[in-house]
Write a protein that holds these residues in place. Structure first.
Motif, short mmCIF file in Angstrom:
data_model
loop_
_atom_site.label_atom_id
_atom_site.label_comp_id
_atom_site.label_asym_id
_atom_site.label_seq_id
_atom_site.Cartn_x
_atom_site.Cartn_y
_atom_site.Cartn_z
N PRO A 230 0.78 -1.33 0.05
CA PRO A 230 -0.04 -0.03 -0.05
C PRO A 230 0.74 1.26 -0.15
N LEU A 231 2.26 1.07 0.32
CA LEU A 231 3.07 2.31 0.05
C LEU A 231 4.07 2.35 -1.17
N VAL A 232 4.34 3.47 -1.80
CA VAL A 232 5.16 3.38 -2.90
C VAL A 232 6.12 4.98 -2.71
N VAL A 233 7.32 4.78 -3.06
CA VAL A 233 8.12 6.00 -2.97
C VAL A 233 8.52 6.50 -4.52
N GLN A 234 8.22 7.62 -5.04
CA GLN A 234 8.71 7.75 -6.36
C GLN A 234 9.39 9.24 -6.18
N THR A 235 10.19 9.50 -7.37
CA THR A 235 10.64 10.83 -7.63
C THR A 235 10.03 11.53 -8.88
N PRO A 236 9.05 12.47 -8.43
CA PRO A 236 8.22 12.92 -9.79
C PRO A 236 8.90 14.08 -10.36
N ALA A 238 13.42 16.13 -9.95
CA ALA A 238 14.67 16.30 -9.75
C ALA A 238 14.82 16.68 -8.38
N ASN A 239 14.09 17.69 -7.99
CA ASN A 239 14.28 18.27 -6.75
C ASN A 239 13.22 17.71 -5.69
N SER A 240 12.50 16.73 -5.80
CA SER A 240 11.41 16.48 -5.12
C SER A 240 11.29 14.89 -4.90
N VAL A 241 10.89 14.31 -3.74
CA VAL A 241 10.73 12.87 -3.55
C VAL A 241 9.22 12.76 -2.95
N ALA A 242 8.28 11.93 -3.50
CA ALA A 242 6.97 11.79 -2.99
C ALA A 242 6.54 10.31 -2.54
N GLY A 243 5.88 10.08 -1.40
CA GLY A 243 5.41 9.03 -0.95
C GLY A 243 3.94 8.91 -1.07
N TYR A 244 3.49 7.73 -1.62
CA TYR A 244 2.10 7.39 -1.97
C TYR A 244 1.41 6.24 -1.19
N ALA A 245 0.21 6.40 -0.76
CA ALA A 245 -0.44 5.38 0.07
C ALA A 245 -1.72 5.18 -0.27
N LEU A 246 -2.36 3.95 -0.56
CA LEU A 246 -3.65 3.72 -0.91
C LEU A 246 -4.44 3.25 0.36
N ILE A 247 -5.67 4.07 0.07
CA ILE A 247 -6.47 4.18 1.55
C ILE A 247 -8.06 3.54 0.88
N ALA A 248 -8.24 2.43 1.81
CA ALA A 248 -9.38 1.78 1.50
C ALA A 248 -10.86 2.19 2.00
N ASP A 249 -12.05 2.28 1.39
CA ASP A 249 -13.39 2.67 1.93
C ASP A 249 -13.70 1.93 3.11
N LEU A 250 -15.06 2.07 3.29
CA LEU A 250 -15.64 1.41 4.40
C LEU A 250 -15.67 -0.10 4.22
N LEU A 251 -15.74 -0.40 2.54
CA LEU A 251 -15.96 -1.91 2.28
C LEU A 251 -14.82 -2.53 1.91
N GLY A 252 -13.59 -1.66 2.33
CA GLY A 252 -12.23 -2.45 1.92
C GLY A 252 -12.01 -2.24 0.59
N ARG A 253 -12.69 -1.51 -0.37
CA ARG A 253 -12.15 -1.13 -1.78
C ARG A 253 -11.22 -0.03 -1.78
N PRO A 254 -10.38 -0.17 -2.76
CA PRO A 254 -9.50 1.03 -2.97
C PRO A 254 -10.35 2.28 -3.35
N ALA A 255 -10.18 3.40 -2.30
CA ALA A 255 -10.83 4.57 -2.26
C ALA A 255 -9.93 5.93 -2.84
N LEU A 256 -9.03 5.92 -2.13
CA LEU A 256 -8.30 7.22 -2.17
C LEU A 256 -6.72 6.73 -2.50
N ILE A 257 -5.97 7.76 -2.89
CA ILE A 257 -4.36 7.84 -2.68
C ILE A 257 -3.91 9.06 -2.21
N THR A 258 -3.29 8.90 -1.07
CA THR A 258 -2.79 10.24 -0.42
C THR A 258 -1.22 10.26 -0.72
#
Length: 331
Positions: A230-236, A238-258
């Motif tokens: 559920p967690l991924v790190v990328q470099t979008p 040259a001067n920044s690095v970003a971390g992404y996380a998958l958030i599920a909804d009430l039913l456990g389905r993929p809902a959001l990416i933070t």
């Protein structure tokens, strides 16, 4: 090519090869370590963002408990008397609690009362249409038959991600029987994200998982985010690095990416350290090479030169009784 020049070239080549090998070795080890450190810190920031979102859901659920387990709310579900609305549900209450909606459900399938509010605009609003799909008697928000029932989480509505909590309406002593439920909702708006970002000093961005207009970096990581990872790190950039996380909804389905974005200070600090190490190795190599040349010249080359001069002199003079001058006590 003279002996001194050959020796100079040989030592220079050896030192150059050693410097290149040492530089490559330190580069791989050092930059790999700094990259791993950068990734670990970004993942920590992402987890901090997830924790603050989870805390917001828990806080909303605790706030709901004060209203759902209340004699006045219990009586309102039974009687529907308008005095409850007039006394307790004015706009100031929504603004103070930062709520976007309240929905009072009377079982088996009646929405007794609902109100939506825009705290940022400080004005009434409409119940988001996307929420009605979750307001059926079979839904988790609607169906709370037991006193200890409770649901809380995030819903990815077309109007935006909604923090939502639902609990059965009970008396102030947390007793039933259960005749209905109360639902609280708070949109994860830009203002809310800015407030949360300021709380933890991070730049938090949240997007719907199935949003067709996702930014390119979100689209790139979406296929990599799974329940198992559920967690991924990328470099979008040259001067920044970003971390992404998958958030599920009430039913456990993929809902959001933070997403949490940080500058690459650690990586560039590693590059600076790498350059310092290279310059240090270069300086050490030059000093070592110069010292080696001086020693070779004094201990070997100068003696060989004297020997060659003496041999030439004897050959030229033809005096085989002449002896070469000796210096030092070694060979």
């Amino acid at each position: 090519m003279g002996l001194r020049r050959k020796l100079l070239v040989s030592i220079g080549l050896i030192l150059a090869i050693l410097l290149v090998l040492l530089y490559l070795a330190t580069s791989v080890i050092l930059m790999s370590s700094f990259s791993n450190l950068e990734e670990q810190l970004v993942l920590q920031d992402v987890n901090r963002a997830l924790r603050v979102l989870e805390t917001e859901v828990l806080e909303l659920n605790r706030l709901l408990r004060d209203w759902a387990a209340w004699d006045e709310t219990y009586a309102f579900i039974e009687t529907g008397h308008p005095s409850y609305v007039a006394q307790n549900l004015d706009d100031a209450v929504f603004a103070n609690l930062r709520l976007n909606l309240m929905i009072f459900v009377r079982y088996p399938d009646q929405i007794l009362y609902s109100k939506a509010f825009d705290p940022q605009g400080n004005r009434p609003a409409e119940i988001p249409r996307g929420l009605y799909a979750y307001l059926t008697p079979e839904s988790a928000l609607f169906n709370l038959p037991h006193p200890d029932s409770s649901v809380a989480g995030i819903l990815p509505l077309p109007e935006g991600p909604l923090l939502v909590a639902a609990q059965p309406v009970l008396t102030s002593r947390y007793q039933g029987p259960v005749h209905g439920a109360l639902i609280f909702g708070r949109f994860l708006s830009a203002a809310e994200l800015a407030r949360l970002s300021q709380m933890i000093h991070l730049n938090i961005d949240v997007r719907a998982y199935d949003d067709p207009s996702l930014p390119s970096d979100f689209q790139e990581v979406r296929s990599s985010l799974t329940r198992e990872k559920p967690l991924v790190v990328q470099t979008p950039g040259a001067n920044s690095v970003a971390g992404y996380a998958l958030i599920a909804d009430l039913l456990g389905r993929p809902a959001l990416i933070t997403r949490v974005v940080a500058t690459r200070d650690i990586y560039y600090a590693g590059q600076a350290a790498q350059n310092y190490i290279f310059l240090s190795l270069l300086a050490i190599g030059l000093v070592f090479g110069e010292a080696t040349l001086i020693l070779m010249d004094r201990l070997v080359i100068s003696r060989l030169s004297n020997l060659s001069t003496s041999v030439t002199r004897i050959r030229t003079s033809g005096d085989l009784t002449e002896r070469m001058a000796e210096s030092g006590k070694d060979e």
